[in-house]
Design a protein around this motif. Structure first.
Motif, PDB file in Angstrom:
ATOM      1  N   LEU A 154      51.091  45.081  45.660  1.00  0.00           N
ATOM      2  CA  LEU A 154      50.428  44.554  44.474  1.00  0.00           C
ATOM      3  C   LEU A 154      49.689  45.696  43.780  1.00  0.00           C
ATOM      4  O   LEU A 154      49.137  46.578  44.439  1.00  0.00           O
ATOM      5  N   PHE A 155      49.687  45.675  42.457  1.00  0.00           N
ATOM      6  CA  PHE A 155      48.913  46.670  41.709  1.00  0.00           C
ATOM      7  C   PHE A 155      48.529  46.090  40.353  1.00  0.00           C
ATOM      8  O   PHE A 155      49.165  45.152  39.851  1.00  0.00           O
ATOM      9  N   SER A 156      47.474  46.625  39.770  1.00  0.00           N
ATOM     10  CA  SER A 156      46.912  46.093  38.534  1.00  0.00           C
ATOM     11  C   SER A 156      47.481  46.787  37.310  1.00  0.00           C
ATOM     12  O   SER A 156      47.688  48.003  37.299  1.00  0.00           O
ATOM     13  N   ASP A 157      47.738  46.001  36.298  1.00  0.00           N
ATOM     14  CA  ASP A 157      48.019  46.492  34.942  1.00  0.00           C
ATOM     15  C   ASP A 157      46.834  46.020  34.109  1.00  0.00           C
ATOM     16  O   ASP A 157      46.855  44.930  33.528  1.00  0.00           O
ATOM     17  N   ILE A 158      45.780  46.824  34.100  1.00  0.00           N
ATOM     18  CA  ILE A 158      44.488  46.339  33.584  1.00  0.00           C
ATOM     19  C   ILE A 158      44.539  45.924  32.119  1.00  0.00           C
ATOM     20  O   ILE A 158      44.131  44.812  31.779  1.00  0.00           O
ATOM     21  N   ASN A 172      46.101  42.688  31.522  1.00  0.00           N
ATOM     22  CA  ASN A 172      45.421  41.575  32.178  1.00  0.00           C
ATOM     23  C   ASN A 172      46.327  40.863  33.182  1.00  0.00           C
ATOM     24  O   ASN A 172      46.468  39.630  33.150  1.00  0.00           O
ATOM     25  N   ARG A 173      46.935  41.638  34.079  1.00  0.00           N
ATOM     26  CA  ARG A 173      47.834  41.043  35.061  1.00  0.00           C
ATOM     27  C   ARG A 173      47.894  41.883  36.333  1.00  0.00           C
ATOM     28  O   ARG A 173      47.627  43.078  36.313  1.00  0.00           O
ATOM     29  N   ILE A 174      48.229  41.229  37.437  1.00  0.00           N
ATOM     30  CA  ILE A 174      48.540  41.896  38.692  1.00  0.00           C
ATOM     31  C   ILE A 174      50.049  41.819  38.864  1.00  0.00           C
ATOM     32  O   ILE A 174      50.642  40.732  38.745  1.00  0.00           O
ATOM     33  N   LEU A 175      50.661  42.966  39.132  1.00  0.00           N
ATOM     34  CA  LEU A 175      52.104  43.028  39.312  1.00  0.00           C
ATOM     35  C   LEU A 175      52.457  43.130  40.785  1.00  0.00           C
ATOM     36  O   LEU A 175      51.662  43.593  41.605  1.00  0.00           O
ATOM     37  N   ARG A 176      53.665  42.704  41.100  1.00  0.00           N
ATOM     38  CA  ARG A 176      54.168  42.727  42.466  1.00  0.00           C
ATOM     39  C   ARG A 176      55.487  43.493  42.502  1.00  0.00           C
ATOM     40  O   ARG A 176      56.430  43.161  41.785  1.00  0.00           O
ATOM     41  N   ALA A 202      55.382  39.395  37.938  1.00  0.00           N
ATOM     42  CA  ALA A 202      53.963  39.091  37.756  1.00  0.00           C
ATOM     43  C   ALA A 202      53.467  38.288  38.961  1.00  0.00           C
ATOM     44  O   ALA A 202      54.024  37.251  39.290  1.00  0.00           O
ATOM     45  N   PHE A 203      52.433  38.791  39.605  1.00  0.00           N
ATOM     46  CA  PHE A 203      51.808  38.071  40.708  1.00  0.00           C
ATOM     47  C   PHE A 203      50.710  37.151  40.192  1.00  0.00           C
ATOM     48  O   PHE A 203      50.584  36.011  40.646  1.00  0.00           O
ATOM     49  N   ARG A 204      49.918  37.650  39.232  1.00  0.00           N
ATOM     50  CA  ARG A 204      48.838  36.836  38.646  1.00  0.00           C
ATOM     51  C   ARG A 204      48.618  37.262  37.197  1.00  0.00           C
ATOM     52  O   ARG A 204      48.407  38.449  36.922  1.00  0.00           O
ATOM     53  N   SER A 205      48.677  36.307  36.308  1.00  0.00           N
ATOM     54  CA  SER A 205      48.442  36.577  34.891  1.00  0.00           C
ATOM     55  C   SER A 205      47.909  35.303  34.228  1.00  0.00           C
ATOM     56  O   SER A 205      48.579  34.267  34.280  1.00  0.00           O
ATOM     57  N   PRO A 206      46.703  35.360  33.670  1.00  0.00           N
ATOM     58  CA  PRO A 206      45.807  36.511  33.580  1.00  0.00           C
ATOM     59  C   PRO A 206      45.150  36.824  34.921  1.00  0.00           C
ATOM     60  O   PRO A 206      45.089  35.963  35.804  1.00  0.00           O
ATOM     61  N   LEU A 234      43.521  38.939  50.144  1.00  0.00           N
ATOM     62  CA  LEU A 234      43.361  39.878  49.040  1.00  0.00           C
ATOM     63  C   LEU A 234      41.923  39.872  48.532  1.00  0.00           C
ATOM     64  O   LEU A 234      41.368  38.828  48.205  1.00  0.00           O
ATOM     65  N   ILE A 235      41.326  41.065  48.451  1.00  0.00           N
ATOM     66  CA  ILE A 235      40.000  41.251  47.869  1.00  0.00           C
ATOM     67  C   ILE A 235      40.190  42.042  46.576  1.00  0.00           C
ATOM     68  O   ILE A 235      40.845  43.086  46.575  1.00  0.00           O
ATOM     69  N   SER A 236      39.621  41.560  45.476  1.00  0.00           N
ATOM     70  CA  SER A 236      39.868  42.159  44.170  1.00  0.00           C
ATOM     71  C   SER A 236      38.579  42.439  43.410  1.00  0.00           C
ATOM     72  O   SER A 236      37.613  41.666  43.494  1.00  0.00           O
ATOM     73  N   CYS A 237      38.582  43.533  42.653  1.00  0.00           N
ATOM     74  CA  CYS A 237      37.509  43.849  41.705  1.00  0.00           C
ATOM     75  C   CYS A 237      37.984  43.454  40.312  1.00  0.00           C
ATOM     76  O   CYS A 237      39.071  43.860  39.881  1.00  0.00           O
ATOM     77  N   GLU A 238      37.190  42.683  39.607  1.00  0.00           N
ATOM     78  CA  GLU A 238      37.583  42.189  38.298  1.00  0.00           C
ATOM     79  C   GLU A 238      36.641  42.706  37.217  1.00  0.00           C
ATOM     80  O   GLU A 238      35.427  42.537  37.298  1.00  0.00           O
ATOM     81  N   HIS A 239      37.239  43.331  36.202  1.00  0.00           N
ATOM     82  CA  HIS A 239      36.452  43.798  35.066  1.00  0.00           C
ATOM     83  C   HIS A 239      36.055  42.639  34.152  1.00  0.00           C
ATOM     84  O   HIS A 239      34.927  42.572  33.674  1.00  0.00           O
ATOM     85  N   GLY A 240      37.017  41.748  33.875  1.00  0.00           N
ATOM     86  CA  GLY A 240      36.787  40.714  32.877  1.00  0.00           C
ATOM     87  C   GLY A 240      35.661  39.767  33.241  1.00  0.00           C
ATOM     88  O   GLY A 240      34.867  39.370  32.377  1.00  0.00           O
ATOM     89  N   THR A 241      35.589  39.413  34.526  1.00  0.00           N
ATOM     90  CA  THR A 241      34.549  38.488  34.978  1.00  0.00           C
ATOM     91  C   THR A 241      33.377  39.202  35.642  1.00  0.00           C
ATOM     92  O   THR A 241      32.407  38.550  36.030  1.00  0.00           O
ATOM     93  N   ARG A 242      33.533  40.537  35.829  1.00  0.00           N
ATOM     94  CA  ARG A 242      32.465  41.362  36.407  1.00  0.00           C
ATOM     95  C   ARG A 242      32.080  40.860  37.798  1.00  0.00           C
ATOM     96  O   ARG A 242      30.913  40.676  38.114  1.00  0.00           O
ATOM     97  N   ARG A 243      33.116  40.686  38.639  1.00  0.00           N
ATOM     98  CA  ARG A 243      32.862  40.117  39.955  1.00  0.00           C
ATOM     99  C   ARG A 243      33.859  40.659  40.984  1.00  0.00           C
ATOM    100  O   ARG A 243      34.858  41.278  40.639  1.00  0.00           O
ATOM    101  N   VAL A 244      33.568  40.370  42.259  1.00  0.00           N
ATOM    102  CA  VAL A 244      34.477  40.650  43.371  1.00  0.00           C
ATOM    103  C   VAL A 244      34.930  39.316  43.925  1.00  0.00           C
ATOM    104  O   VAL A 244      34.102  38.428  44.180  1.00  0.00           O
TER     105      VAL A 244
END
Length: 278
Positions: free
Chosen positions: A15-19, A22-26, A36-40, A55-65
Motif C-alpha cells: 500500500l502507498f499514498s497518492d496524497i 487523495n487516495r491509497i493505492l495497492r 485503489a485501496f481507499r479513495s478518498p 494498518l496505522i495511517s497518518c492523515e493530512h486532511g483530517t489531521r489525525r492518526v
C-alpha cells in the motif's frame, strides 16, 4: 506525490499514498497491477502496521492518526494534543511495546495541495502514543520539521529526519539519532548525517543496522536512496530520476526495497533484508 509505502506480506501487496489525489493505492506482487485501496483517503501520508498487523495511517486532511480494523472500520487513535488539533501527521512507526510513534511537521496544512491550508495550533513535535489508553506524550519537540523516522533493529535507537525548510540552506537538512531509554525516553540526540544539499524524507534500517535514507531535491546523482553504516559512513547510493519520499522493505524474504518517488513506485532487490518488523 507518492508516499508512505507499507508491505503486507500476508497478502503479497504494497500500500502507498497518492496524497494530492487523495487516495491509497495497492500494488499486487502477484500481478503487478495497481488499484485503489481507499479513495478518498483523507490525504493520507505515512503508514505502518501495528503488532497485530493492522494498518496505522497518518492523515493530512483530517489531521489525525488512524487504525484500520480487520473489518475495514477506521478508528481514530489521535487527533489532538492538549486541547488543540494536530498539525498534519506525516510518518509513523510502532515499537514492540505497542506504542505508536509519529511525526507532525504540518506539511499538509501549509497549502491546499496535500490537505487543507490552515494555521498551526501546535509545535512541530514527535509523539509517543499508547493506543490502548489514548495517552500521548511529546517525545521531542526540538526538530524544525520532523519527518521520517525508524528504529534500529534492536530498538535502542530512533532515527528522525529533519526536513527543515527543504530548499533553504540555512535550515536543517540532517538526520538525527536518539538513544531510546526506559518508557520511551529519548536521550543524547545528535546529528547522524547531514543530507545537504538535498534532504532526506523517509528512513528504514536493515538487519545489520544500516540506515537507508530516501534522498530528495538534490538533483541528478543525488535523488534516490543513500545507504549509511551505523557509524554514519556512506556505503552507497541508489540513483532515481525523481526525488524519493519514503521507502520500505518487502517481498517474500524482505530483500526487496520499495521506493515512492515523485509520480512513481520503484523496487529493487538488494543483498540484505529489512529489519524484522510488521
Amino acid at each position: 506525490w507518492t508516499e508512505g509505502p507499507v508491505w503486507f506480506g500476508d497478502g503479497r501487496y504494497l500500500l502507498f499514498s497518492d496524497i494530492p489525489n487523495n487516495r491509497i493505492l495497492r500494488w499486487s506482487e502477484e500481478t503487478g497491477a495497481v488499484s485503489a485501496f481507499r479513495s478518498p483517503s483523507d490525504n493520507s501520508n505515512g503508514h505502518t502496521r501495528d503488532r497485530q498487523g493492522r494498518l496505522i495511517s497518518c492523515e493530512h486532511g483530517t489531521r489525525r492518526v488512524t487504525r484500520t480494523e480487520y473489518d475495514g472500520r477506521i478508528v481514530v487513535l489521535m487527533a489532538g494534543y492538549a486541547g488543540k488539533r494536530l498539525n498534519a501527521p506525516n510518518d509513523v512507526v510502532v515499537h514492540p511495546d505497542g506504542h505508536i510513534w509519529f511525526t507532525d511537521p504540518g506539511y499538509g496544512i501549509l497549502m491546499d495541495y496535500e490537505g487543507t491550508k490552515a494555521e498551526f495550533e501546535l509545535p512541530t513535535n514527535v509523539y509517543r502514543l499508547n493506543p490502548e489508553t489514548g495517552e500521548a506524550t511529546v517525545a521531542t519537540g526540538e526538530l524544525e520539521k520532523p519527518n521520517g523516522l525508524c528504529f534500529s533493529p534492536d530498538y535502542t535507537r530512533l532515527y528522525i529526519v529533519d526536513t527543515g525548510a527543504s530548499h533553504k540552506p540555512d535550515h536543517p537538512h540532517h538526520i538525527l539519532v536518539y538513544d531510546v531509554g526506559d518508557e520511551g525516553r529519548l536521550t543524547d540526540g545528535r546529528t547522524f548525517c547531514d543530507m545537504a544539499p538535498g534532504i532526506s524524507d523517509g528512513v528504514r534500517c536493515d538487519i545489520d543496522g544500516n540506515v537507508w535514507a530516501a534522498a530528495a531535491w538534490g538533483g541528478e546523482g543525488y535523488d534516490g536512496v543513500h545507504v549509511f553504516a551505523p557509524d554514519s559512513t556512506l556505503l552507497g547510493k541508489i540513483h532515481l530520476p525523481e526525488p524519493c519520499s519514503k521507502l520500505c522493505f518487502g517481498g517474500l524474504k524482505r530483500n526487496r526495497l520499495f521506493m515512492t518517488a515523485g509520480q512513481s513506485l520503484y523496487a529493487v532487490y538488494v543483498e540484505t533484508q529489512g529489519a524484522e518488523m510488521l
